[in-house]
Motif scaffolding. Structure first.
Motif, PDB file in Angstrom:
ATOM      1  N   ALA A  90       0.782  -1.236   0.000  1.00 30.30           N
ATOM      2  CA  ALA A  90       0.000   0.000   0.000  1.00 30.30           C
ATOM      3  C   ALA A  90       0.813   1.285   0.000  1.00 30.30           C
ATOM      4  CB  ALA A  90      -0.965   0.000   1.177  1.00 30.30           C
ATOM      5  N   GLY A  91       2.056   1.247   0.446  1.00 27.92           N
ATOM      6  CA  GLY A  91       2.859   2.473   0.458  1.00 27.92           C
ATOM      7  C   GLY A  91       2.172   3.565   1.250  1.00 27.92           C
ATOM      8  N   ILE A  92       1.933   4.699   0.596  1.00 31.96           N
ATOM      9  CA  ILE A  92       1.265   5.820   1.269  1.00 31.96           C
ATOM     10  C   ILE A  92      -0.240   5.840   0.980  1.00 31.96           C
ATOM     11  CG2 ILE A  92       3.342   7.226   1.423  1.00 31.96           C
ATOM     12  CD1 ILE A  92       2.256   8.850  -0.970  1.00 31.96           C
ATOM     13  N   GLY A  93      -0.755   4.751   0.415  1.00 33.46           N
ATOM     14  CA  GLY A  93      -2.198   4.605   0.253  1.00 33.46           C
ATOM     15  C   GLY A  93      -2.799   5.179  -1.014  1.00 33.46           C
ATOM     16  N   THR A  94      -1.999   5.441  -2.028  1.00 32.80           N
ATOM     17  CA  THR A  94      -2.523   6.036  -3.258  1.00 32.80           C
ATOM     18  C   THR A  94      -3.683   5.224  -3.813  1.00 32.80           C
ATOM     19  OG1 THR A  94      -0.355   6.975  -3.767  1.00 32.80           O
ATOM     20  CG2 THR A  94      -1.923   6.804  -5.590  1.00 32.80           C
ATOM     21  N   THR A  95      -3.504   3.924  -3.938  1.00 27.72           N
ATOM     22  CA  THR A  95      -4.563   3.069  -4.477  1.00 27.72           C
ATOM     23  C   THR A  95      -5.773   3.060  -3.557  1.00 27.72           C
ATOM     24  OG1 THR A  95      -2.968   1.696  -5.653  1.00 27.72           O
ATOM     25  CG2 THR A  95      -5.126   0.708  -5.207  1.00 27.72           C
ATOM     26  N   LEU A  96      -5.534   3.003  -2.257  1.00 26.10           N
ATOM     27  CA  LEU A  96      -6.631   2.953  -1.290  1.00 26.10           C
ATOM     28  C   LEU A  96      -7.494   4.202  -1.359  1.00 26.10           C
ATOM     29  CD1 LEU A  96      -4.577   1.584   1.748  1.00 26.10           C
ATOM     30  CD2 LEU A  96      -5.812   0.288  -0.013  1.00 26.10           C
ATOM     31  N   PHE A  97      -6.844   5.373  -1.405  1.00 25.84           N
ATOM     32  CA  PHE A  97      -7.596   6.621  -1.426  1.00 25.84           C
ATOM     33  C   PHE A  97      -8.257   6.857  -2.785  1.00 25.84           C
ATOM     34  CE2 PHE A  97      -4.722   7.356   2.174  1.00 25.84           C
ATOM     35  CZ  PHE A  97      -5.664   7.673   3.140  1.00 25.84           C
ATOM     36  N   ALA A  98      -7.585   6.463  -3.871  1.00 25.23           N
ATOM     37  CA  ALA A  98      -8.188   6.621  -5.204  1.00 25.23           C
ATOM     38  C   ALA A  98      -9.421   5.733  -5.330  1.00 25.23           C
ATOM     39  CB  ALA A  98      -7.165   6.292  -6.295  1.00 25.23           C
ATOM     40  N   ALA A  99      -9.326   4.501  -4.858  1.00 23.54           N
ATOM     41  CA  ALA A  99     -10.485   3.603  -4.913  1.00 23.54           C
ATOM     42  C   ALA A  99     -11.614   4.147  -4.046  1.00 23.54           C
ATOM     43  CB  ALA A  99     -10.079   2.202  -4.454  1.00 23.54           C
ATOM     44  N   GLY A 103     -15.775   5.329  -4.600  1.00 24.33           N
ATOM     45  CA  GLY A 103     -16.783   4.498  -3.963  1.00 24.33           C
ATOM     46  C   GLY A 103     -16.468   3.013  -3.969  1.00 24.33           C
ATOM     47  N   ILE A 104     -15.220   2.673  -4.201  1.00 28.38           N
ATOM     48  CA  ILE A 104     -14.806   1.269  -4.234  1.00 28.38           C
ATOM     49  C   ILE A 104     -14.121   0.951  -2.906  1.00 28.38           C
ATOM     50  CG2 ILE A 104     -13.352  -0.442  -5.403  1.00 28.38           C
ATOM     51  CD1 ILE A 104     -13.503   1.435  -7.904  1.00 28.38           C
ATOM     52  N   PRO A 105     -14.611  -0.033  -2.170  1.00 31.17           N
ATOM     53  CA  PRO A 105     -13.954  -0.381  -0.914  1.00 31.17           C
ATOM     54  C   PRO A 105     -12.541  -0.903  -1.181  1.00 31.17           C
ATOM     55  CG  PRO A 105     -15.921  -1.762  -1.267  1.00 31.17           C
ATOM     56  CD  PRO A 105     -15.768  -0.868  -2.449  1.00 31.17           C
ATOM     57  N   ALA A 106     -11.611  -0.592  -0.284  1.00 28.42           N
ATOM     58  CA  ALA A 106     -10.222  -0.997  -0.494  1.00 28.42           C
ATOM     59  C   ALA A 106      -9.557  -1.302   0.842  1.00 28.42           C
ATOM     60  CB  ALA A 106      -9.457   0.098  -1.216  1.00 28.42           C
ATOM     61  N   ASP A 107      -8.720  -2.325   0.824  1.00 32.06           N
ATOM     62  CA  ASP A 107      -7.879  -2.680   1.961  1.00 32.06           C
ATOM     63  C   ASP A 107      -6.438  -2.706   1.487  1.00 32.06           C
ATOM     64  OD1 ASP A 107      -9.778  -3.064   4.001  1.00 32.06           O
ATOM     65  OD2 ASP A 107     -10.235  -5.086   3.277  1.00 32.06           O
ATOM     66  N   GLY A 108      -5.539  -2.387   2.400  1.00 29.76           N
ATOM     67  CA  GLY A 108      -4.136  -2.391   2.036  1.00 29.76           C
ATOM     68  C   GLY A 108      -3.268  -2.962   3.128  1.00 29.76           C
ATOM     69  N   GLY A 115       4.974   4.465   5.754  1.00 35.44           N
ATOM     70  CA  GLY A 115       3.756   4.353   4.955  1.00 35.44           C
ATOM     71  C   GLY A 115       2.524   4.249   5.830  1.00 35.44           C
ATOM     72  N   GLN A 116       2.611   3.456   6.885  1.00 38.77           N
ATOM     73  CA  GLN A 116       1.487   3.302   7.805  1.00 38.77           C
ATOM     74  C   GLN A 116       1.116   4.643   8.438  1.00 38.77           C
ATOM     75  OE1 GLN A 116       2.796   0.355  10.628  1.00 38.77           O
ATOM     76  NE2 GLN A 116       2.999  -1.233   9.066  1.00 38.77           N
ATOM     77  N   GLU A 117       2.124   5.402   8.857  1.00 32.44           N
ATOM     78  CA  GLU A 117       1.864   6.699   9.498  1.00 32.44           C
ATOM     79  C   GLU A 117       1.258   7.700   8.528  1.00 32.44           C
ATOM     80  OE1 GLU A 117       1.864   7.584  12.717  1.00 32.44           O
ATOM     81  OE2 GLU A 117       2.257   5.459  13.047  1.00 32.44           O
ATOM     82  N   ILE A 118       1.724   7.689   7.284  1.00 31.66           N
ATOM     83  CA  ILE A 118       1.178   8.622   6.292  1.00 31.66           C
ATOM     84  C   ILE A 118      -0.285   8.303   6.024  1.00 31.66           C
ATOM     85  CG2 ILE A 118       1.311   9.288   3.847  1.00 31.66           C
ATOM     86  CD1 ILE A 118       4.406   9.011   4.184  1.00 31.66           C
ATOM     87  N   VAL A 119      -0.618   7.019   5.899  1.00 30.09           N
ATOM     88  CA  VAL A 119      -2.017   6.630   5.681  1.00 30.09           C
ATOM     89  C   VAL A 119      -2.861   7.055   6.883  1.00 30.09           C
ATOM     90  CG1 VAL A 119      -3.604   4.676   5.435  1.00 30.09           C
ATOM     91  CG2 VAL A 119      -1.513   4.765   4.066  1.00 30.09           C
ATOM     92  N   ALA A 121      -2.263   9.469   9.049  1.00 33.18           N
ATOM     93  CA  ALA A 121      -2.372  10.938   9.080  1.00 33.18           C
ATOM     94  C   ALA A 121      -3.378  11.421   8.043  1.00 33.18           C
ATOM     95  CB  ALA A 121      -1.008  11.563   8.829  1.00 33.18           C
ATOM     96  N   ARG A 122      -3.350  10.821   6.867  1.00 32.52           N
ATOM     97  CA  ARG A 122      -4.286  11.253   5.828  1.00 32.52           C
ATOM     98  C   ARG A 122      -5.717  10.898   6.206  1.00 32.52           C
ATOM     99  NH1 ARG A 122      -4.401  10.314  -0.552  1.00 32.52           N
ATOM    100  NH2 ARG A 122      -6.337  11.432  -0.881  1.00 32.52           N
ATOM    101  N   LEU A 123      -5.917   9.711   6.745  1.00 36.50           N
ATOM    102  CA  LEU A 123      -7.260   9.333   7.199  1.00 36.50           C
ATOM    103  C   LEU A 123      -7.761  10.311   8.251  1.00 36.50           C
ATOM    104  CD1 LEU A 123      -6.963   5.440   7.500  1.00 36.50           C
ATOM    105  CD2 LEU A 123      -8.469   6.711   5.942  1.00 36.50           C
ATOM    106  N   LEU A 124      -6.890  10.669   9.177  1.00 35.39           N
ATOM    107  CA  LEU A 124      -7.270  11.612  10.221  1.00 35.39           C
ATOM    108  C   LEU A 124      -7.607  12.975   9.626  1.00 35.39           C
ATOM    109  CD1 LEU A 124      -7.603  12.228  13.227  1.00 35.39           C
ATOM    110  CD2 LEU A 124      -5.181  12.815  13.296  1.00 35.39           C
ATOM    111  N   SER A 125      -6.817  13.417   8.648  1.00 36.34           N
ATOM    112  CA  SER A 125      -7.057  14.739   8.056  1.00 36.34           C
ATOM    113  C   SER A 125      -8.333  14.788   7.230  1.00 36.34           C
ATOM    114  CB  SER A 125      -5.866  15.165   7.197  1.00 36.34           C
ATOM    115  OG  SER A 125      -5.855  14.459   5.971  1.00 36.34           O
ATOM    116  N   GLU A 126      -8.807  13.650   6.767  1.00 39.43           N
ATOM    117  CA  GLU A 126      -9.978  13.621   5.900  1.00 39.43           C
ATOM    118  C   GLU A 126     -11.282  13.347   6.633  1.00 39.43           C
ATOM    119  OE1 GLU A 126      -9.289  11.047   2.577  1.00 39.43           O
ATOM    120  OE2 GLU A 126      -7.740  12.357   1.759  1.00 39.43           O
ATOM    121  N   ARG A 127     -11.222  13.079   7.911  1.00 37.79           N
ATOM    122  CA  ARG A 127     -12.469  12.810   8.620  1.00 37.79           C
ATOM    123  C   ARG A 127     -12.770  13.943   9.590  1.00 37.79           C
ATOM    124  NH1 ARG A 127     -12.338  10.043  13.866  1.00 37.79           N
ATOM    125  NH2 ARG A 127     -10.193  10.045  14.568  1.00 37.79           N
TER     126      ARG A 127
END
Length: 150
Positions: A90-99, A103-108, A115-119, A121-127
């Motif tokens: 998953a790296g920094i979650g590009t595929t996860l966030f694009a999916a 509206g496509i569910p995604a797991d990584g 990479g885990q911390e970036i994902v 942080a981004r999840l936190l910033s988007e909610r």
């Protein structure tokens, strides 16, 4: 015998020629399945395509694909399908966030802590922050718990 660094040894040259021949054979076998997509430039295939996207540009993760490339593949191949995207690297979650944005569910799965911390942080910033989140932040501001770690 001293050899020049740029000089190719005979056995190396023979192996290279064998690899080139095998590559040509494979290319011939799969020729009907290859397609050329000139718009898939280095910019869209690499992280460079994310430079103008705020959610991606705050951390340069040069191993990442661009969100545009992932969106292209999701649009081209997943459009009619149902299910979930699994990104085992998953790296920094590009595929996860694009999916997710489509509206496509995604797991990584990502093993590297950065990479885990970036994902996260981004999840936190988007909610939306909850009242518990705000209370935790206020507590941290008051007590500075990270100072106890030093």
């Amino acid at each position: 015998m001293i050899s020049n660094k740029n000089e190719i040894q005979p056995e190396t040259a023979a192996l290279r020629d064998e690899i080139v021949a095998l590559d040509a054979e494979l290319a011939k076998s799969f020729k009907t399945q290859f397609s050329v997509a000139p718009f898939l430039s280095r910019k869209i295939v690499s992280f460079q395509g994310n430079k103008g996207k705020p959610a991606y540009s705050w951390y340069k993760y040069k191993e990442a694909f661009s969100a545009g490339l992932v969106e292209y593949f999701l649009d081209s191949y997943v459009g009619q399908a149902s299910g979930k995207v699994l990104d085992p690297f998953a790296g920094i979650g590009t595929t996860l966030f694009a999916a997710s944005s489509q509206g496509i569910p995604a797991d990584g799965i990502e093993l590297l802590p950065i990479g885990q911390e970036i994902v996260r942080a981004r999840l936190l910033s988007e909610r939306e922050l909850t009242s518990n989140d705000i209370a935790t932040l206020e507590r941290w501001i008051k007590f500075l718990p990270w100072n106890a770690l030093c």
